[in-house]
Design a protein around this motif. Structure first.
Motif, PDB file in Angstrom:
ATOM      1  N   THR A   1      -6.312  -0.509   0.620  1.00 38.02           N
ATOM      2  CA  THR A   1      -7.298  -0.540  -0.179  1.00 38.02           C
ATOM      3  C   THR A   1      -6.179  -0.740  -1.439  1.00 38.02           C
ATOM      4  O   THR A   1      -5.746   0.305  -2.353  1.00 38.02           O
ATOM      5  CB  THR A   1      -8.054   0.561  -0.474  1.00 38.02           C
ATOM      6  OG1 THR A   1      -7.282   1.817  -0.365  1.00 38.02           O
ATOM      7  CG2 THR A   1      -9.127   0.576   0.405  1.00 38.02           C
ATOM      8  N   VAL A   2      -5.446  -1.889  -1.474  1.00 37.87           N
ATOM      9  CA  VAL A   2      -4.456  -2.207  -2.871  1.00 37.87           C
ATOM     10  C   VAL A   2      -5.417  -2.939  -3.817  1.00 37.87           C
ATOM     11  O   VAL A   2      -6.367  -3.684  -3.439  1.00 37.87           O
ATOM     12  CB  VAL A   2      -3.472  -3.185  -2.367  1.00 37.87           C
ATOM     13  CG1 VAL A   2      -2.466  -2.407  -1.276  1.00 37.87           C
ATOM     14  CG2 VAL A   2      -3.975  -4.300  -1.500  1.00 37.87           C
ATOM     15  N   TYR A   3      -4.870  -2.988  -4.918  1.00 36.25           N
ATOM     16  CA  TYR A   3      -5.463  -3.973  -6.077  1.00 36.25           C
ATOM     17  C   TYR A   3      -5.240  -5.250  -5.562  1.00 36.25           C
ATOM     18  O   TYR A   3      -4.189  -5.666  -5.098  1.00 36.25           O
ATOM     19  CB  TYR A   3      -4.942  -3.362  -7.265  1.00 36.25           C
ATOM     20  CG  TYR A   3      -5.294  -2.110  -7.937  1.00 36.25           C
ATOM     21  CD1 TYR A   3      -6.513  -1.934  -7.723  1.00 36.25           C
ATOM     22  CD2 TYR A   3      -4.201  -1.363  -8.494  1.00 36.25           C
ATOM     23  CE1 TYR A   3      -7.061  -0.556  -8.396  1.00 36.25           C
ATOM     24  CE2 TYR A   3      -4.552  -0.177  -9.084  1.00 36.25           C
ATOM     25  CZ  TYR A   3      -5.933   0.345  -8.949  1.00 36.25           C
ATOM     26  OH  TYR A   3      -6.243   1.473  -9.277  1.00 36.25           O
TER      27      TYR A   3
ATOM     28  N   ASP B   1       1.112  -1.533   0.025  1.00 35.22           N
ATOM     29  CA  ASP B   1       0.005  -0.072  -0.076  1.00 35.22           C
ATOM     30  C   ASP B   1       0.805   1.316   0.118  1.00 35.22           C
ATOM     31  O   ASP B   1       0.615   2.076  -0.973  1.00 35.22           O
ATOM     32  CB  ASP B   1      -0.800   0.181   0.995  1.00 35.22           C
ATOM     33  CG  ASP B   1      -1.762   1.133   1.152  1.00 35.22           C
ATOM     34  OD1 ASP B   1      -1.954   1.572   0.087  1.00 35.22           O
ATOM     35  OD2 ASP B   1      -2.528   1.457   2.303  1.00 35.22           O
TER      36      ASP B   1
ATOM     37  N   ASN C   1       0.327  -2.371  -5.722  1.00 34.53           N
ATOM     38  CA  ASN C   1       0.168  -0.956  -5.457  1.00 34.53           C
ATOM     39  C   ASN C   1      -0.498  -0.262  -6.303  1.00 34.53           C
ATOM     40  O   ASN C   1      -0.491  -0.577  -7.786  1.00 34.53           O
ATOM     41  CB  ASN C   1       1.536  -0.609  -5.347  1.00 34.53           C
ATOM     42  CG  ASN C   1       1.575   1.179  -4.869  1.00 34.53           C
ATOM     43  OD1 ASN C   1       1.302   1.736  -5.912  1.00 34.53           O
ATOM     44  ND2 ASN C   1       1.468   1.499  -3.758  1.00 34.53           N
TER      45      ASN C   1
END
Lengths: 400, 211
Positions: free
Chosen positions: B87-89, B67, B187
């Protein structure tokens, strides 16, 4: 028991309250960072001004309001009348308030720039764990056209170029995701949950939600496609083919117009759906290659009262991080032995500190500690520079 | 400490959890085309390969490194990812290291739940909230089942793999909060800036895990 008390009963012993400490998430800014940051601020501000964005300042103290988008994150204070106030946590809402009360008749489009500090109660790691930080930005208010969106992209690119940052601009359109989800028959909580999964590009969570809500294989395929809808201009073709709905098609057509008006290279991510209820049009951000965090962000929204607005902001702390390797050195500082020579040295672009005593030993010691390499004095023949030599710890003479 | 070496623009830094997942992760990533081999047993925490750096971390730290952008991507269990709140991919479900996070009680327990022991306080609180249970959560670090058996808590929220430990200790799963598997996480800026390296990696991993 005398001499025994819980640590909670003695708050003054908390390390955070000890003299010389500052609260977590705040920071002192020291030379040379201060002057580099001020130079950056001046350059950005001049860039915005040159595009016709006039500066405004809004108070750091605001009335607390549950309607404020950052209300849960804002510091609250209570004034002597019992009124609850917030420390400014975001600029767009404050500038929107200013426009409604100070520029009700415009003239629109109204171009404004702002800058200053923001505060958040909780540490925000996205901002480098700061609770107090600096932002500058612009708002273009009262118009809602492809031209005005493209203008903001142009201005963002100009600002980054002015600052000396190598960055790529990426455009998104949260309403596109929402339109596709609406066309797919998703509503209420299900739509909100799928928005969140798509914003995280989580195919696994999309599958989980699809199973929970009994979505068809075709809808599931569409949702997966949304998580992969990023890259170059080819993304727009894929997006256009994804959903025949009017809202979705209009969003893509709008992005095509903006991209054509902008003309430069753009990245697209049509799976971006963060704050889809807030943004009413495109959103954009800038990525700098050396830094895995965006250096600029903005988008189109409606001000309370229905006036359309769009703008972007840059975080100065983040931008300084991106710029650290390329920041120019500060001008040399010299010690001036008299006022006339100081004036002359400054006229040459040097920074001159004035001698405060005739004790040369004291001046030499100060110069060594301060890193001043040259003294300047006035003589009948003009300005005379004296290179200073110091003795090091071993007694040898060195010239700094 | 040695400073991080300067890297080319398309260098990848990956955060992997040490221990059991590391071997599976390295095997899968090398199948997906990265020039990786299992590092020799050593005290090194950073392993350099051509164009790729592996950071060996505690699994809870993987989402933080990704992150904050110190690592471009990483591999971590969905359980740890949810607990991190980052909230990363998360573009690929790697489908190994499967387990489930469950509410566990002593067999036959029916009393009110007032205190819950767990290594996953965020997930536990969200679950209790969604069920309308007002119970205190106590963050524990290991052997969570003991909390139930000793009366520290009326229930625990913990990982279940086979259920063997539960059976041996007279415990039972009351409800599954969610199922977890290892995920590739990326990221948010790195996916865009380093797309040329990350997109093929994502595609290859999807193909490899599609069966």
């Amino acid at each position: 028991m005398p001499g025994v008390s819980s640590s909670a009963a003695r708050p003054s012993n908390r390390p955070s309250a000890r003299a010389g400490f500052i609260p977590e998430g705040t920071r002192d800014v020291l030379p040379p960072e201060w002057s580099q940051r001020e130079a950056l601020r001046a350059r950005l501000s001049a860039c915005f001004s040159a595009w016709g964005y006039r500066g405004v300042e809004v108070p750091a103290l605001e009335f607390a309001s549950a309607d404020h988008p950052q209300d849960a994150l804002a510091f609250k204070l209570i004034d002597s009348g019992g009124q609850v106030l917030s420390l400014r946590s975001e600029f767009t809402t404050a500038v929107g308030r200013l426009v409604r009360s100070r520029f009700p008749q415009g003239p629109f489009p109204l171009r404004l720039q702002y800058g200053g500090r923001l505060w958040l109660r909780a540490l925000n790691s996205e901002l480098g764990r700061l609770r107090e930080f600096n932002q500058m930005g612009v708002e273009l208010i009262g118009v809602q056209t492809a031209q005005s969106d493209a203008e903001l992209l142009h201005l963002a690119a100009a600002a980054l170029e002015t600052a000396g940052v190598q960055a790529q601009l990426e455009v998104g359109y949260p309403g596109f995701v929402d339109a596709v989800l609406e066309d797919a028959g998703l509503n209420g909580e299900a739509r909100a949950a799928v928005h969140d999964a798509i914003d995280r590009k989580s195919g696994a969570d999309v599958d989980l939600l699809a199973a929970q809500h009994g979505l068809s294989g075709a809808v599931r395929g569409t949702l997966h496609a949304l998580t992969d809808l990023y890259g170059g201009p080819e993304v727009l073709d894929a997006a256009q083919a994804l959903s025949p709905g009017v809202r979705a098609q209009e969003a893509v057509a709008h992005l095509r117009r903006v991209a054509a008006l902008y003309g430069g290279p753009l990245l697209f991510d049509l799976g971006v759906s963060r704050r889809y209820g807030y943004y009413t049009g495109l959103t954009f951000r800038a990525y700098s290659a050396g830094l895995n965090q965006p250096v600029l962000g903005g988008g189109r929204y409606d001000l309370p009262g229905g006036l359309p607005g769009a703008g972007f902001a840059v975080g100065l702390e983040r931008l300084m991080q991106a710029l650290a390797p390329v920041l120019p050195p500060e001008p040399e500082v010299v010690l001036a032995l008299d006022l006339a020579s100081a004036r002359a040295a400054r006229a040459q672009g040097l920074h001159a500190e004035l001698a405060w005593t005739d004790d040369w030993g004291e001046l030499r010691a100060f110069s060594a500690a301060r890193g001043i390499r040259r003294w300047v004095s006035d003589s009948p023949s003009g300005l005379t520079f004296t290179e200073l030599a110091f003795t090091d710890l071993n007694g040898a003479e060195v010239t700094l | 400490m040695t400073p991080a070496p300067t890297r080319s623009a398309d260098h990848l830094t990956l955060a992997l959890p040490k221990g059991r997942i590391l071997e599976d992760a390295i095997a899968l990533l090398s199948q997906a085309g990265l020039p990786l081999t299992m590092p020799e047993k050593s005290r090194a925490l950073r392993h350099e390969f051509p164009g790729v750096t592996i950071l060996e971390l505690r699994n809870q730290d993987v989402p933080i490194y990704v992150d904050l952008g110190v690592a471009d991507a990483g591999i971590v269990g969905k359980d740890v990812l949810i607990e991190s709140g980052r909230t990363v991919y998360e573009p690929v479900d790697l489908k190994f290291a499967g387990c489930r996070l469950s509410l566990i009680r002593e067999v036959g327990a029916t009393g009110e739940i007032t205190r819950v022991g767990t290594k996953y306080p965020r997930a536990a609180r969200a679950y209790l909230h969604s069920r309308g249970i007002t119970a205190e959560t106590v963050k524990l670090s290991g052997n969570i089942e003991l909390a139930c058996l000793t009366g520290l808590a009326d229930a625990v929220v913990d990982l279940v793999q086979t259920g063997g430990t539960l059976k041996a200790n007279n415990l039972e799963e009351v409800e599954v909060l969610f199922h977890s598997t290892a995920r590739l996480i990326v990221n948010r800026a790195a996916l865009k800036v380093r797309a040329a390296r990350l997109r093929p990696l994502i595609e290859n991993l999807r193909t490899l895990t599609a069966q």
